[in-house]
Motif scaffolding. Structure first.
Motif, PDB file in Angstrom:
ATOM      1  N   LEU A 158       0.831  -1.210   0.000  1.00 57.22           N
ATOM      2  CA  LEU A 158       0.000   0.000   0.000  1.00 57.22           C
ATOM      3  C   LEU A 158       0.864   1.258   0.000  1.00 57.22           C
ATOM      4  N   ARG A 159       1.946   1.229   0.751  1.00 60.47           N
ATOM      5  CA  ARG A 159       2.859   2.379   0.784  1.00 60.47           C
ATOM      6  C   ARG A 159       3.511   2.613  -0.575  1.00 60.47           C
ATOM      7  N   ASP A 160       3.786   1.520  -1.294  1.00 66.57           N
ATOM      8  CA  ASP A 160       4.392   1.631  -2.620  1.00 66.57           C
ATOM      9  C   ASP A 160       3.415   2.192  -3.645  1.00 66.57           C
ATOM     10  N   VAL A 161       2.130   1.873  -3.489  1.00 68.98           N
ATOM     11  CA  VAL A 161       1.116   2.268  -4.468  1.00 68.98           C
ATOM     12  C   VAL A 161       0.563   3.669  -4.197  1.00 68.98           C
ATOM     13  N   PHE A 162       0.332   3.994  -2.935  1.00 70.80           N
ATOM     14  CA  PHE A 162      -0.338   5.248  -2.585  1.00 70.80           C
ATOM     15  C   PHE A 162       0.596   6.167  -1.800  1.00 70.80           C
ATOM     16  N   SER A 163       0.789   7.376  -2.285  1.00 73.50           N
ATOM     17  CA  SER A 163       1.640   8.336  -1.572  1.00 73.50           C
ATOM     18  C   SER A 163       1.002   8.784  -0.255  1.00 73.50           C
ATOM     19  N   ALA A 164      -0.305   8.600  -0.102  1.00 73.65           N
ATOM     20  CA  ALA A 164      -1.014   8.995   1.121  1.00 73.65           C
ATOM     21  C   ALA A 164      -0.976   7.905   2.192  1.00 73.65           C
ATOM     22  N   VAL A 165      -0.289   6.806   1.927  1.00 77.20           N
ATOM     23  CA  VAL A 165      -0.141   5.736   2.915  1.00 77.20           C
ATOM     24  C   VAL A 165       1.319   5.694   3.351  1.00 77.20           C
ATOM     25  N   LEU A 166       1.528   5.917   4.644  1.00 73.68           N
ATOM     26  CA  LEU A 166       2.866   6.031   5.216  1.00 73.68           C
ATOM     27  C   LEU A 166       3.044   5.005   6.332  1.00 73.68           C
ATOM     28  N   PRO A 167       4.288   4.715   6.721  1.00 74.27           N
ATOM     29  CA  PRO A 167       4.487   3.861   7.895  1.00 74.27           C
ATOM     30  C   PRO A 167       3.777   4.475   9.099  1.00 74.27           C
ATOM     31  N   GLY A 168       3.239   3.660   9.965  1.00 76.76           N
ATOM     32  CA  GLY A 168       2.439   4.122  11.101  1.00 76.76           C
ATOM     33  C   GLY A 168       3.179   5.091  12.003  1.00 76.76           C
ATOM     34  N   TYR A 169       2.654   6.287  12.122  1.00 76.78           N
ATOM     35  CA  TYR A 169       3.243   7.329  12.957  1.00 76.78           C
ATOM     36  C   TYR A 169       3.081   6.953  14.425  1.00 76.78           C
ATOM     37  N   HIS A 170       4.181   6.882  15.162  1.00 76.38           N
ATOM     38  CA  HIS A 170       4.204   6.489  16.578  1.00 76.38           C
ATOM     39  C   HIS A 170       3.632   5.087  16.801  1.00 76.38           C
ATOM     40  N   MET A 171       3.748   4.221  15.797  1.00 75.91           N
ATOM     41  CA  MET A 171       3.215   2.866  15.898  1.00 75.91           C
ATOM     42  C   MET A 171       4.296   1.889  15.413  1.00 75.91           C
ATOM     43  N   ASN A 172       4.048   0.605  15.578  1.00 79.67           N
ATOM     44  CA  ASN A 172       4.918  -0.418  15.007  1.00 79.67           C
ATOM     45  C   ASN A 172       4.764  -0.340  13.489  1.00 79.67           C
ATOM     46  N   LYS A 173       5.803   0.107  12.819  1.00 85.26           N
ATOM     47  CA  LYS A 173       5.721   0.388  11.388  1.00 85.26           C
ATOM     48  C   LYS A 173       5.566  -0.867  10.537  1.00 85.26           C
ATOM     49  N   LYS A 174       5.824  -2.012  11.105  1.00 89.01           N
ATOM     50  CA  LYS A 174       5.624  -3.263  10.373  1.00 89.01           C
ATOM     51  C   LYS A 174       4.131  -3.606  10.280  1.00 89.01           C
ATOM     52  N   HIS A 175       3.372  -3.261  11.313  1.00 88.17           N
ATOM     53  CA  HIS A 175       1.972  -3.678  11.404  1.00 88.17           C
ATOM     54  C   HIS A 175       0.957  -2.547  11.288  1.00 88.17           C
ATOM     55  N   TRP A 176       1.416  -1.305  11.173  1.00 91.57           N
ATOM     56  CA  TRP A 176       0.494  -0.166  11.139  1.00 91.57           C
ATOM     57  C   TRP A 176       0.870   0.800  10.019  1.00 91.57           C
ATOM     58  N   ASN A 177      -0.143   1.335   9.369  1.00 93.09           N
ATOM     59  CA  ASN A 177       0.022   2.399   8.381  1.00 93.09           C
ATOM     60  C   ASN A 177      -0.696   3.645   8.864  1.00 93.09           C
ATOM     61  N   THR A 178      -0.165   4.791   8.493  1.00 95.42           N
ATOM     62  CA  THR A 178      -0.865   6.057   8.656  1.00 95.42           C
ATOM     63  C   THR A 178      -1.407   6.426   7.287  1.00 95.42           C
ATOM     64  N   VAL A 179      -2.703   6.638   7.208  1.00 97.98           N
ATOM     65  CA  VAL A 179      -3.375   6.972   5.953  1.00 97.98           C
ATOM     66  C   VAL A 179      -3.791   8.435   6.034  1.00 97.98           C
ATOM     67  N   LEU A 180      -3.299   9.225   5.091  1.00 95.95           N
ATOM     68  CA  LEU A 180      -3.665  10.637   5.031  1.00 95.95           C
ATOM     69  C   LEU A 180      -4.983  10.770   4.274  1.00 95.95           C
ATOM     70  N   ILE A 181      -5.935  11.411   4.892  1.00100.64           N
ATOM     71  CA  ILE A 181      -7.244  11.625   4.276  1.00100.64           C
ATOM     72  C   ILE A 181      -7.176  13.006   3.610  1.00100.64           C
ATOM     73  N   ASP A 182      -6.485  13.027   2.471  1.00 95.42           N
ATOM     74  CA  ASP A 182      -6.205  14.290   1.781  1.00 95.42           C
ATOM     75  C   ASP A 182      -6.924  14.430   0.438  1.00 95.42           C
ATOM     76  N   GLY A 183      -7.839  13.494   0.160  1.00 95.91           N
ATOM     77  CA  GLY A 183      -8.580  13.541  -1.091  1.00 95.91           C
ATOM     78  C   GLY A 183      -7.945  12.740  -2.217  1.00 95.91           C
ATOM     79  N   SER A 184      -6.747  12.216  -1.997  1.00 99.75           N
ATOM     80  CA  SER A 184      -6.074  11.466  -3.064  1.00 99.75           C
ATOM     81  C   SER A 184      -6.496   9.998  -3.120  1.00 99.75           C
ATOM     82  N   LEU A 185      -7.085   9.488  -2.058  1.00101.85           N
ATOM     83  CA  LEU A 185      -7.545   8.096  -2.016  1.00101.85           C
ATOM     84  C   LEU A 185      -9.059   8.044  -2.154  1.00101.85           C
ATOM     85  N   PRO A 186      -9.580   7.109  -2.945  1.00 95.89           N
ATOM     86  CA  PRO A 186     -11.036   6.954  -2.995  1.00 95.89           C
ATOM     87  C   PRO A 186     -11.574   6.500  -1.639  1.00 95.89           C
TER      88      PRO A 186
END
Length: 128
Positions: A61-89
């Motif tokens: 998901l991180r490779d495909v969508f620029s709005a999906v990042l490693p989980g902020y303040h989370m275990n980056k292996k198991h969590w993503n941070t998703v930016l709700i910026d209008g770029s994702l359906p």
């Protein structure tokens, strides 16, 4: 997706609850006291949501969508941070929420899962 729409979708998951253990800036969404999402408005004004994710899928998901990042303040292996910026359906955001929720429900104790399955049906709980 607006902040209200995001909150409503997160709360539409069976037996989900909203809590604020880290203060009023970060809403934590739990099922049986296990977190499946954390939403907050970042310092730059962008709404974000942290979601649990299968490790392989998280990287994809991180490779495909620029709005999906490693989980902020989370275990980056198991969590993503998703930016709700209008770029994702909205449908893709909802799919990621469903996946996070299903992973957490699968990790619950057997008795908790069975009770939820009786009340809501497996297809609702494990849809991802």
């Amino acid at each position: 997706m607006t902040e209200n729409e995001l909150t409503q979708y997160l709360l539409s998951k069976p037996e989900s609850l909203e809590d604020y253990p880290f203060g009023p800036e970060a809403a934590v969404f739990k099922v049986h006291d296990k977190m499946f999402a954390l939403s907050a408005v970042r310092g730059d004004g962008i709404l974000s949501v942290n979601l649990k994710c299968d490790p392989l899928q998280a990287v994809q998901l991180r490779d495909v969508f620029s709005a999906v990042l490693p989980g902020y303040h989370m275990n980056k292996k198991h969590w993503n941070t998703v930016l709700i910026d209008g770029s994702l359906p909205d449908g893709e955001i909802e799919r990621m929420i469903d996946h996070s929720y299903a992973l957490v429900v699968k990790s619950l104790k057997k008795a908790q899962r069975q009770g939820m399955e009786l009340r809501h049906g497996k297809e609702v709980l494990y849809r991802d």
